[in-house]
Design a protein around this motif. Structure first.
Motif, PDB file in Angstrom:
ATOM      1  N   PHE A   4      89.840  62.844  58.135  1.00  0.00           N
ATOM      2  CA  PHE A   4      89.291  61.541  58.427  1.00  0.00           C
ATOM      3  C   PHE A   4      89.816  60.539  57.395  1.00  0.00           C
ATOM      4  O   PHE A   4      90.118  60.904  56.262  1.00  0.00           O
ATOM      5  N   LEU A   5      89.978  59.282  57.813  1.00  0.00           N
ATOM      6  CA  LEU A   5      90.326  58.243  56.848  1.00  0.00           C
ATOM      7  C   LEU A   5      89.860  56.889  57.360  1.00  0.00           C
ATOM      8  O   LEU A   5      89.614  56.715  58.567  1.00  0.00           O
ATOM      9  N   TYR A   6      89.759  55.940  56.448  1.00  0.00           N
ATOM     10  CA  TYR A   6      89.543  54.546  56.814  1.00  0.00           C
ATOM     11  C   TYR A   6      90.737  53.753  56.299  1.00  0.00           C
ATOM     12  O   TYR A   6      91.057  53.791  55.117  1.00  0.00           O
ATOM     13  N   CYS A  23      90.582  49.982  60.579  1.00  0.00           N
ATOM     14  CA  CYS A  23      90.205  50.978  61.570  1.00  0.00           C
ATOM     15  C   CYS A  23      89.853  52.304  60.900  1.00  0.00           C
ATOM     16  O   CYS A  23      90.294  52.597  59.784  1.00  0.00           O
ATOM     17  N   THR A  24      89.074  53.093  61.605  1.00  0.00           N
ATOM     18  CA  THR A  24      88.764  54.459  61.233  1.00  0.00           C
ATOM     19  C   THR A  24      89.644  55.393  62.048  1.00  0.00           C
ATOM     20  O   THR A  24      89.821  55.188  63.256  1.00  0.00           O
ATOM     21  N   VAL A  25      90.223  56.399  61.414  1.00  0.00           N
ATOM     22  CA  VAL A  25      91.106  57.337  62.100  1.00  0.00           C
ATOM     23  C   VAL A  25      90.568  58.749  61.896  1.00  0.00           C
ATOM     24  O   VAL A  25      90.343  59.173  60.758  1.00  0.00           O
ATOM     25  N   LEU A  26      90.377  59.452  62.985  1.00  0.00           N
ATOM     26  CA  LEU A  26      89.825  60.799  62.966  1.00  0.00           C
ATOM     27  C   LEU A  26      90.835  61.766  63.557  1.00  0.00           C
ATOM     28  O   LEU A  26      91.402  61.508  64.622  1.00  0.00           O
ATOM     29  N   GLN A  27      91.092  62.859  62.865  1.00  0.00           N
ATOM     30  CA  GLN A  27      91.991  63.902  63.365  1.00  0.00           C
ATOM     31  C   GLN A  27      91.150  65.114  63.777  1.00  0.00           C
ATOM     32  O   GLN A  27      90.453  65.698  62.967  1.00  0.00           O
ATOM     33  N   ILE A  28      91.208  65.452  65.063  1.00  0.00           N
ATOM     34  CA  ILE A  28      90.449  66.579  65.600  1.00  0.00           C
ATOM     35  C   ILE A  28      91.440  67.634  66.076  1.00  0.00           C
ATOM     36  O   ILE A  28      92.375  67.319  66.814  1.00  0.00           O
ATOM     37  N   GLU A  29      91.234  68.858  65.694  1.00  0.00           N
ATOM     38  CA  GLU A  29      92.174  69.920  66.044  1.00  0.00           C
ATOM     39  C   GLU A  29      91.671  70.768  67.201  1.00  0.00           C
ATOM     40  O   GLU A  29      90.481  71.047  67.317  1.00  0.00           O
TER      41      GLU A  29
END
Length: 434
Positions: free
Chosen positions: A263-265, A271-277
């Motif tokens: 996760f990062l902002y 923006c917020t960026v979410l990495q889902i595997e």
């Protein structure tokens, strides 16, 4: 948009429908592995690189990403609602089409896609697509991914055998004889093939065509993956608010979970960026702009932005709220592709005689249909991914944000990790749209 539509209409009045490209795809993500170690843009360990030469798909995947971002930005200007398309599907079918063109037209198509043919000759581009499609099509117990091409040729044609051989060797394209004088029956034949290959998720994908059609070039892609840690459907709230815009709020099902995610902002892009595997070699990026910042985020969508994100993700215990949705999108891209440099495909003087011998035909329709269904379902995968993530830099601090509530429009980017290829790119504006 009005001038573009009128130009397309004038072109169709001046020239009959000869050749259509149809791209149909379906995306069926189910859910993710929040503790995994896959990471976008991470190189293989040095020892692995010494043992194996670099696969040729790396000659095309960065260009496909660049093409995808250019096309997305154009669609965002033209389409007010949901956006969804497959960069791999569209770029591969256009590259396949270029095989049937003489050298100058092939160069125009490939350069319009973004390839630098001085650095990567056309033959290497086609071999790169061959490597990419072959790798994506490899069977996997954790990831269901099918990519295919088919050609439907009028039975009165005598197509060039050289083209058919190259199309089959490089793109796995199978040729079928069709009776286009019986438009209804042939349309059912093609739509049935797409429906079968996408397990019923893409139906009635082919627009109406008439007896003057001589060829349909078809691509389909089907993706399905499961989360190792599914959302609990009993925690899904049935009537959560989703702000489509400043004036309109929808009531939609909202899935919830508290898990570790990368996760990062991004303060620069707001923006917020979410990495889902996923289990298997795939991951999903979800990009949530700050309120009122969608256009700013879209303007910041560049390859270097994606690389920066891949280097900054940190694991964080996240309170995640994500809509359960099912959307689809359809486009007649002959009105959009000229705006990003592919207008020569629709020029009346375009020569595709390499496909059909002495006949000189042009492309007059590029149809594209995609669908995505995201929900809580999933099963535990039986094996871990073999791809290692990039180590977290020692000077990075923990991410302070622990809440990600996707209750307003957001972007999705779905990647196949082994090939670093962007399978799907889209924007969810209305999760309730079908």
């Amino acid at each position: 948009m009005a001038s573009t539509v009128s130009l397309a209409c004038r072109t169709r009045m001046m020239w009959p429908v000869w050749l259509w490209l149809l791209v149909a795809e379906v995306l069926l993500p189910i859910h993710c592995h929040p503790h995994g170690e896959k990471s976008l843009g991470v190189p293989q360990p040095a020892s692995h690189q010494l043992l194996e030469p670099a696969p040729t798909y790396h000659k095309v995947t960065p260009t496909i990403t660049n093409f995808a971002l250019r096309l997305y930005k154009q669609l965002a200007e033209e389409v007010p609602g949901n956006i969804l398309f497959s960069p791999v599907s569209l770029s591969s079918i256009l590259a396949l089409l270029s095989l049937g063109a003489p050298a100058d037209t092939q160069i125009q198509i490939l350069e319009s896609l973004g390839f630098n043919l001085t650095e990567t000759p056309a033959a290497d581009v086609h071999r790169g697509f061959q490597s990419l499609l072959h790798t994506l099509d490899l069977p996997s117990p954790k990831l269901e991914l099918k990519v295919g091409h088919s050609l439907f040729l009028d039975r009165q044609l005598k197509p060039q055998q050289r083209f058919l051989d190259s199309a089959k060797e490089l793109y796995g394209a199978l040729a079928f004889s069709a009776n286009f004088t019986d438009a209804a029956a042939t349309g059912r034949q093609i739509n049935d093939l797409v429906k079968k290959q996408t397990y019923g998720q893409v139906v009635d994908s082919l627009p109406e065509f008439g007896p003057d059609t001589v060829m349909v070039l078809l691509n389909y892609i089907f993706f399905k993956a499961k989360w190792k840690h599914p959302f609990d459907r009993y925690q899904t709230r049935k009537q959560e608010s989703f702000s489509r815009d400043q004036r309109t709020a929808l009531r939609i099902p909202m899935m919830q979970q508290k898990e570790m995610h990368r996760f990062l902002y991004d303060q620069e892009a707001s923006c917020t960026v979410l990495q889902i595997e996923y289990s298997g070699t795939a991951l999903l990026l979800l990009v949530l702009p700050d309120p009122g910042k969608m256009q700013q985020v879209e303007a910041a969508l560049q390859p270097e932005t994606l690389r920066r994100w891949s280097q900054r993700f940190l694991p964080s215990l996240l309170d995640l709220h994500l809509p359960r949705f099912s959307i689809s999108a359809s486009y007649n891209l002959e009105e959009i592709l000229p705006l990003i440099g592919l207008g020569n495909m629709f020029d009346m003087e375009t020569d595709l005689s390499g496909i059909m011998g002495q006949l000189n035909r042009t492309v007059s329709r590029v149809s594209h249909k995609a669908a995505v269904d995201m929900n809580e379902k999933g099963t535990e995968a039986s094996a871990a991914s073999g791809l290692l993530s990039q180590p977290v830099p020692l000077n990075m601090t923990s991410v302070p944000h622990t809440h990600a509530h996707f209750n307003r429009p957001f972007l999705l980017l779905l990647w196949e990790v082994t090939t670093q290829s962007l399978l799907f790119l889209g924007k969810v504006v209305n999760p309730a749209a079908v």
